[in-house]
Design a protein around this motif. Structure first.
Motif, mmCIF file in Angstrom:
data_model
loop_
_atom_site.group_PDB
_atom_site.id
_atom_site.type_symbol
_atom_site.label_atom_id
_atom_site.label_comp_id
_atom_site.label_asym_id
_atom_site.label_seq_id
_atom_site.Cartn_x
_atom_site.Cartn_y
_atom_site.Cartn_z
ATOM 1 N N ALA A 193 -2.931 -15.060 11.746
ATOM 2 C CA ALA A 193 -1.694 -14.535 11.170
ATOM 3 C C ALA A 193 -1.971 -14.001 9.772
ATOM 4 N N ILE A 194 -1.129 -13.069 9.348
ATOM 5 C CA ILE A 194 -1.181 -12.512 8.006
ATOM 6 C C ILE A 194 -0.014 -13.121 7.231
ATOM 7 N N GLU A 195 -0.321 -13.839 6.171
ATOM 8 C CA GLU A 195 0.712 -14.486 5.350
ATOM 9 C C GLU A 195 0.981 -13.622 4.125
ATOM 10 N N TYR A 196 2.259 -13.303 3.901
ATOM 11 C CA TYR A 196 2.660 -12.451 2.772
ATOM 12 C C TYR A 196 3.246 -13.330 1.666
ATOM 13 N N SER A 197 2.766 -13.170 0.436
ATOM 14 C CA SER A 197 3.145 -14.044 -0.675
ATOM 15 C C SER A 197 4.626 -13.986 -1.041
ATOM 16 N N VAL A 198 5.281 -12.882 -0.815
ATOM 17 C CA VAL A 198 6.673 -12.736 -1.247
ATOM 18 C C VAL A 198 7.607 -13.668 -0.484
ATOM 19 N N ASP A 199 7.404 -13.808 0.818
ATOM 20 C CA ASP A 199 8.306 -14.647 1.610
ATOM 21 C C ASP A 199 7.590 -15.742 2.395
ATOM 22 N N SER A 200 6.281 -15.857 2.248
ATOM 23 C CA SER A 200 5.455 -16.853 2.941
ATOM 24 C C SER A 200 5.580 -16.787 4.464
ATOM 25 N N ALA A 201 6.107 -15.691 4.964
ATOM 26 C CA ALA A 201 6.240 -15.526 6.412
ATOM 27 C C ALA A 201 4.913 -15.062 7.012
ATOM 28 N N ASP A 202 4.760 -15.323 8.301
ATOM 29 C CA ASP A 202 3.591 -14.851 9.046
ATOM 30 C C ASP A 202 3.922 -13.516 9.690
ATOM 31 N N THR A 243 -16.233 -16.995 23.936
ATOM 32 C CA THR A 243 -15.607 -16.948 22.618
ATOM 33 C C THR A 243 -14.200 -16.352 22.721
ATOM 34 N N THR A 244 -13.389 -16.583 21.712
ATOM 35 C CA THR A 244 -12.030 -16.042 21.660
ATOM 36 C C THR A 244 -11.929 -15.108 20.462
ATOM 37 N N THR A 245 -11.608 -13.834 20.707
ATOM 38 C CA THR A 245 -11.459 -12.836 19.651
ATOM 39 C C THR A 245 -9.982 -12.560 19.435
ATOM 40 N N LEU A 246 -9.544 -12.646 18.182
ATOM 41 C CA LEU A 246 -8.144 -12.403 17.841
ATOM 42 C C LEU A 246 -8.049 -11.347 16.750
ATOM 43 N N THR A 247 -7.046 -10.488 16.859
ATOM 44 C CA THR A 247 -6.767 -9.471 15.845
ATOM 45 C C THR A 247 -5.282 -9.481 15.539
ATOM 46 N N ALA A 248 -4.946 -9.382 14.264
ATOM 47 C CA ALA A 248 -3.547 -9.287 13.832
ATOM 48 C C ALA A 248 -3.402 -8.036 12.977
ATOM 49 N N ALA A 249 -2.234 -7.403 13.072
ATOM 50 C CA ALA A 249 -1.962 -6.216 12.270
ATOM 51 C C ALA A 249 -0.503 -6.241 11.842
ATOM 52 N N ALA A 250 -0.236 -5.690 10.662
ATOM 53 C CA ALA A 250 1.139 -5.637 10.162
ATOM 54 C C ALA A 250 1.288 -4.482 9.188
ATOM 55 N N GLU A 251 2.495 -3.950 9.139
ATOM 56 C CA GLU A 251 2.863 -2.963 8.128
ATOM 57 C C GLU A 251 3.814 -3.671 7.164
ATOM 58 N N LEU A 252 3.447 -3.702 5.889
ATOM 59 C CA LEU A 252 4.227 -4.434 4.887
ATOM 60 C C LEU A 252 4.577 -3.530 3.706
ATOM 61 N N THR A 253 5.786 -3.661 3.206
ATOM 62 C CA THR A 253 6.161 -3.021 1.952
ATOM 63 C C THR A 253 5.879 -4.046 0.862
ATOM 64 N N MET A 254 4.857 -3.766 0.057
ATOM 65 C CA MET A 254 4.380 -4.731 -0.928
ATOM 66 C C MET A 254 4.714 -4.289 -2.350
ATOM 67 N N THR A 255 4.987 -5.259 -3.199
ATOM 68 C CA THR A 255 5.180 -4.997 -4.614
ATOM 69 C C THR A 255 3.839 -5.153 -5.323
ATOM 70 N N ALA A 256 3.687 -4.515 -6.457
ATOM 71 C CA ALA A 256 2.450 -4.672 -7.224
ATOM 72 C C ALA A 256 2.304 -6.142 -7.615
ATOM 73 N N SER A 264 1.812 -8.585 -5.456
ATOM 74 C CA SER A 264 1.971 -9.439 -4.274
ATOM 75 C C SER A 264 0.661 -9.417 -3.486
ATOM 76 N N TYR A 265 0.492 -10.393 -2.615
ATOM 77 C CA TYR A 265 -0.787 -10.490 -1.920
ATOM 78 C C TYR A 265 -0.606 -10.972 -0.481
ATOM 79 N N ILE A 266 -1.659 -10.788 0.288
ATOM 80 C CA ILE A 266 -1.713 -11.307 1.659
ATOM 81 C C ILE A 266 -2.894 -12.263 1.760
ATOM 82 N N ARG A 267 -2.765 -13.205 2.672
ATOM 83 C CA ARG A 267 -3.860 -14.088 3.052
ATOM 84 C C ARG A 267 -3.911 -14.117 4.570
ATOM 85 N N VAL A 268 -5.086 -14.312 5.113
ATOM 86 C CA VAL A 268 -5.247 -14.415 6.560
ATOM 87 C C VAL A 268 -5.422 -15.885 6.908
#
Length: 108
Positions: free
Chosen positions: A38-47, A61-74, A76-80
């Motif tokens: 999951a991609i965690e967004y710092s502004v709302d801590s949502a996945d 093995t298990t391969t996973l990919t996540a993708a998201a389009e986010l409107t980010m403020t200067a 703000s950050y993401i974590r995987v």
């Protein structure tokens, strides 16, 4: 966007705008539990782009990919987040391609 000396667990938007984030991980083979990315967004801590998969068995093995389009403020950050519940330690596989994360600002 990524600082290798501090806050190394995140990618920070330096300019406000719309961003596309794509990340990928490969988990070692294990026949127990599930795998999740999951991609965690710092502004709302949502996945965002959360993807959960059952295991692929003891030899695959298990391969996973996540993708998201986010409107980010200067600033703000993401974590995987890559998690699993196999009841024991389970490695992610580094092969020159994964684990990976890319963040790209889209022109408006």
């Amino acid at each position: 966007i990524h600082d290798t000396s501090s806050n190394t667990d995140r990618m920070t938007a330096t300019t406000a705008g719309k961003y596309v984030v794509v990340c990928s991980v490969i988990f070692d083979a294990n026949a127990i539990g599930y795998r999740q990315i999951a991609i965690e967004y710092s502004v709302d801590s949502a996945d965002y782009g959360r993807f959960t998969s059952p295991n692929n068995g003891a030899s695959v093995t298990t391969t996973l990919t996540a993708a998201a389009e986010l409107t980010m403020t200067a600033g703000s950050y993401i974590r995987v987040r890559a998690i699993q519940n196999s009841t024991g330690a389970l490695n992610s596989i580094a092969n020159g391609v994964t684990p990976s994360c890319a963040i790209m600002r889209m022109e408006s």
